[in-house]
Design a protein around this motif. Sequence first.
Motif, PDB file in Angstrom:
ATOM      1  N   LYS A  58     -72.120  13.872  24.649  1.00 28.43           N
ATOM      2  CA  LYS A  58     -71.586  14.460  23.424  1.00 28.43           C
ATOM      3  C   LYS A  58     -71.708  13.445  22.287  1.00 28.43           C
ATOM      4  O   LYS A  58     -71.311  12.291  22.427  1.00 28.43           O
ATOM      5  N   TYR A  59     -72.277  13.888  21.186  1.00 31.75           N
ATOM      6  CA  TYR A  59     -72.443  13.036  20.006  1.00 31.75           C
ATOM      7  C   TYR A  59     -71.675  13.631  18.829  1.00 31.75           C
ATOM      8  O   TYR A  59     -71.669  14.843  18.632  1.00 31.75           O
ATOM      9  N   TYR A  60     -71.047  12.762  18.075  1.00 27.28           N
ATOM     10  CA  TYR A  60     -70.309  13.157  16.876  1.00 27.28           C
ATOM     11  C   TYR A  60     -71.146  12.777  15.662  1.00 27.28           C
ATOM     12  O   TYR A  60     -71.687  11.675  15.597  1.00 27.28           O
ATOM     13  N   VAL A  61     -71.247  13.708  14.710  1.00 25.94           N
ATOM     14  CA  VAL A  61     -72.146  13.534  13.568  1.00 25.94           C
ATOM     15  C   VAL A  61     -71.391  13.753  12.262  1.00 25.94           C
ATOM     16  O   VAL A  61     -70.573  14.670  12.158  1.00 25.94           O
ATOM     17  N   ARG A  62     -71.681  12.925  11.260  1.00 21.38           N
ATOM     18  CA  ARG A  62     -71.149  13.112   9.913  1.00 21.38           C
ATOM     19  C   ARG A  62     -72.207  12.678   8.901  1.00 21.38           C
ATOM     20  O   ARG A  62     -73.098  11.897   9.236  1.00 21.38           O
ATOM     21  N   VAL A  63     -72.118  13.194   7.687  1.00 18.60           N
ATOM     22  CA  VAL A  63     -73.113  12.877   6.658  1.00 18.60           C
ATOM     23  C   VAL A  63     -72.422  12.542   5.336  1.00 18.60           C
ATOM     24  O   VAL A  63     -71.258  12.866   5.125  1.00 18.60           O
ATOM     25  N   ARG A  64     -73.170  11.875   4.471  1.00 14.24           N
ATOM     26  CA  ARG A  64     -72.724  11.618   3.104  1.00 14.24           C
ATOM     27  C   ARG A  64     -73.943  11.500   2.208  1.00 14.24           C
ATOM     28  O   ARG A  64     -75.047  11.206   2.674  1.00 14.24           O
ATOM     29  N   THR A  65     -73.752  11.747   0.930  1.00 12.19           N
ATOM     30  CA  THR A  65     -74.853  11.633  -0.026  1.00 12.19           C
ATOM     31  C   THR A  65     -74.787  10.271  -0.699  1.00 12.19           C
ATOM     32  O   THR A  65     -73.745   9.613  -0.693  1.00 12.19           O
ATOM     33  N   TYR A  66     -75.918   9.873  -1.249  1.00 10.63           N
ATOM     34  CA  TYR A  66     -75.920   8.675  -2.077  1.00 10.63           C
ATOM     35  C   TYR A  66     -76.784   8.899  -3.297  1.00 10.63           C
ATOM     36  O   TYR A  66     -77.683   9.722  -3.295  1.00 10.63           O
ATOM     37  N   LYS A  67     -76.465   8.175  -4.348  1.00  3.74           N
ATOM     38  CA  LYS A  67     -77.234   8.233  -5.581  1.00  3.74           C
ATOM     39  C   LYS A  67     -77.561   6.808  -5.979  1.00  3.74           C
ATOM     40  O   LYS A  67     -76.690   5.934  -5.935  1.00  3.74           O
ATOM     41  N   THR A  68     -78.807   6.563  -6.340  1.00  5.32           N
ATOM     42  CA  THR A  68     -79.215   5.236  -6.762  1.00  5.32           C
ATOM     43  C   THR A  68     -79.088   5.125  -8.279  1.00  5.32           C
ATOM     44  O   THR A  68     -79.720   5.879  -9.012  1.00  5.32           O
ATOM     45  N   VAL A  69     -78.246   4.195  -8.723  1.00 11.38           N
ATOM     46  CA  VAL A  69     -78.036   3.959 -10.149  1.00 11.38           C
ATOM     47  C   VAL A  69     -78.286   2.484 -10.423  1.00 11.38           C
ATOM     48  O   VAL A  69     -77.602   1.622  -9.867  1.00 11.38           O
ATOM     49  N   ASN A  70     -79.276   2.200 -11.268  1.00  7.27           N
ATOM     50  CA  ASN A  70     -79.661   0.819 -11.604  1.00  7.27           C
ATOM     51  C   ASN A  70     -79.915  -0.040 -10.358  1.00  7.27           C
ATOM     52  O   ASN A  70     -79.496  -1.195 -10.285  1.00  7.27           O
ATOM     53  N   GLY A  71     -80.561   0.554  -9.360  1.00  7.36           N
ATOM     54  CA  GLY A  71     -80.901  -0.175  -8.137  1.00  7.36           C
ATOM     55  C   GLY A  71     -79.780  -0.292  -7.120  1.00  7.36           C
ATOM     56  O   GLY A  71     -79.976  -0.847  -6.046  1.00  7.36           O
ATOM     57  N   LYS A  72     -78.594   0.186  -7.440  1.00  9.53           N
ATOM     58  CA  LYS A  72     -77.460   0.148  -6.510  1.00  9.53           C
ATOM     59  C   LYS A  72     -77.185   1.542  -5.973  1.00  9.53           C
ATOM     60  O   LYS A  72     -77.250   2.519  -6.711  1.00  9.53           O
ATOM     61  N   LYS A  73     -76.841   1.603  -4.692  1.00  8.59           N
ATOM     62  CA  LYS A  73     -76.526   2.896  -4.074  1.00  8.59           C
ATOM     63  C   LYS A  73     -75.029   3.166  -4.180  1.00  8.59           C
ATOM     64  O   LYS A  73     -74.211   2.325  -3.807  1.00  8.59           O
ATOM     65  N   ILE A  74     -74.701   4.344  -4.691  1.00  8.63           N
ATOM     66  CA  ILE A  74     -73.313   4.784  -4.783  1.00  8.63           C
ATOM     67  C   ILE A  74     -73.153   5.927  -3.788  1.00  8.63           C
ATOM     68  O   ILE A  74     -73.887   6.920  -3.849  1.00  8.63           O
ATOM     69  N   TYR A  75     -72.173   5.779  -2.880  1.00  9.43           N
ATOM     70  CA  TYR A  75     -72.005   6.735  -1.787  1.00  9.43           C
ATOM     71  C   TYR A  75     -70.829   7.673  -2.026  1.00  9.43           C
ATOM     72  O   TYR A  75     -69.831   7.290  -2.626  1.00  9.43           O
ATOM     73  N   SER A  76     -70.972   8.896  -1.514  1.00 11.49           N
ATOM     74  CA  SER A  76     -69.850   9.841  -1.512  1.00 11.49           C
ATOM     75  C   SER A  76     -69.005   9.547  -0.274  1.00 11.49           C
ATOM     76  O   SER A  76     -69.338   8.671   0.527  1.00 11.49           O
ATOM     77  N   GLY A  77     -67.952  10.324  -0.092  1.00 13.37           N
ATOM     78  CA  GLY A  77     -67.168  10.203   1.134  1.00 13.37           C
ATOM     79  C   GLY A  77     -67.894  10.878   2.286  1.00 13.37           C
ATOM     80  O   GLY A  77     -68.830  11.651   2.069  1.00 13.37           O
ATOM     81  N   TRP A  78     -67.461  10.584   3.505  1.00 11.33           N
ATOM     82  CA  TRP A  78     -68.078  11.208   4.679  1.00 11.33           C
ATOM     83  C   TRP A  78     -67.627  12.651   4.808  1.00 11.33           C
ATOM     84  O   TRP A  78     -66.520  13.001   4.424  1.00 11.33           O
ATOM     85  N   SER A  79     -68.504  13.480   5.366  1.00 12.92           N
ATOM     86  CA  SER A  79     -68.190  14.884   5.614  1.00 12.92           C
ATOM     87  C   SER A  79     -67.273  15.003   6.828  1.00 12.92           C
ATOM     88  O   SER A  79     -66.982  14.010   7.503  1.00 12.92           O
ATOM     89  N   LYS A  80     -66.877  16.227   7.140  1.00 13.69           N
ATOM     90  CA  LYS A  80     -66.118  16.472   8.358  1.00 13.69           C
ATOM     91  C   LYS A  80     -67.043  16.212   9.544  1.00 13.69           C
ATOM     92  O   LYS A  80     -68.246  16.432   9.459  1.00 13.69           O
ATOM     93  N   VAL A  81     -66.458  15.780  10.633  1.00 10.97           N
ATOM     94  CA  VAL A  81     -67.237  15.419  11.827  1.00 10.97           C
ATOM     95  C   VAL A  81     -67.523  16.679  12.641  1.00 10.97           C
ATOM     96  O   VAL A  81     -66.641  17.504  12.857  1.00 10.97           O
ATOM     97  N   LYS A  82     -68.780  16.808  13.075  1.00  7.49           N
ATOM     98  CA  LYS A  82     -69.169  17.893  13.983  1.00  7.49           C
ATOM     99  C   LYS A  82     -69.720  17.271  15.260  1.00  7.49           C
ATOM    100  O   LYS A  82     -70.248  16.159  15.244  1.00  7.49           O
ATOM    101  N   ALA A  83     -69.582  17.996  16.365  1.00  5.41           N
ATOM    102  CA  ALA A  83     -70.012  17.491  17.656  1.00  5.41           C
ATOM    103  C   ALA A  83     -71.135  18.337  18.234  1.00  5.41           C
ATOM    104  O   ALA A  83     -71.209  19.539  17.987  1.00  5.41           O
ATOM    105  N   VAL A  84     -72.012  17.681  19.006  1.00  6.51           N
ATOM    106  CA  VAL A  84     -73.111  18.369  19.673  1.00  6.51           C
ATOM    107  C   VAL A  84     -73.347  17.689  21.034  1.00  6.51           C
ATOM    108  O   VAL A  84     -73.176  16.474  21.149  1.00  6.51           O
ATOM    109  N   LYS A  85     -73.674  18.486  22.040  1.00  4.19           N
ATOM    110  CA  LYS A  85     -73.956  17.938  23.371  1.00  4.19           C
ATOM    111  C   LYS A  85     -75.439  18.088  23.648  1.00  4.19           C
ATOM    112  O   LYS A  85     -75.977  19.201  23.591  1.00  4.19           O
ATOM    113  N   THR A  86     -76.102  16.981  23.935  1.00  2.22           N
ATOM    114  CA  THR A  86     -77.552  17.005  24.198  1.00  2.22           C
ATOM    115  C   THR A  86     -77.845  17.666  25.531  1.00  2.22           C
ATOM    116  O   THR A  86     -77.002  17.703  26.424  1.00  2.22           O
ATOM    117  N   LYS A  87     -79.075  18.182  25.642  1.00  2.00           N
ATOM    118  CA  LYS A  87     -79.488  18.873  26.871  1.00  2.00           C
ATOM    119  C   LYS A  87     -80.145  17.892  27.827  1.00  2.00           C
ATOM    120  O   LYS A  87     -80.627  16.863  27.433  1.00  2.00           O
TER     121      LYS A  87
END
Length: 91
Positions: free
Chosen positions: A62-91
């Motif tokens: 079982k793997y837990y997954v979350r995502v966030r966006t980033y925007k590059t401003v003047n060469g620096k990455k600005i990140y959003s907060g993490w999304s809600k966590v979702k789970a998936v079980k590999t086959k």
Amino acid sequence: SVSKLKAGTKSFTVKVKKVAKQASGYQIQYSTTKTFKTKKTVTLKGAAKVTKTVKNLKAGKKYYVRVRTYKTVNGKKIYSGWSKVKAVKTK
């Protein structure tokens, strides 16, 4: 946020909900623990690319997954907060 999470053989595919042209890209983080104590991060460059297949994983785990966006401003990455966590079980 994670719009779709599909299990594969020793892999999973993540689809990220597209953000209207504001993002420079997305970060996908996955872990075998809910607390993300041990984690791996994958970066999707560009706002247009919204799917990623993560391979070479353990089968039947079982793997837990979350995502966030980033925007590059003047060469620096600005990140959003993490999304809600979702789970998936590999086959």
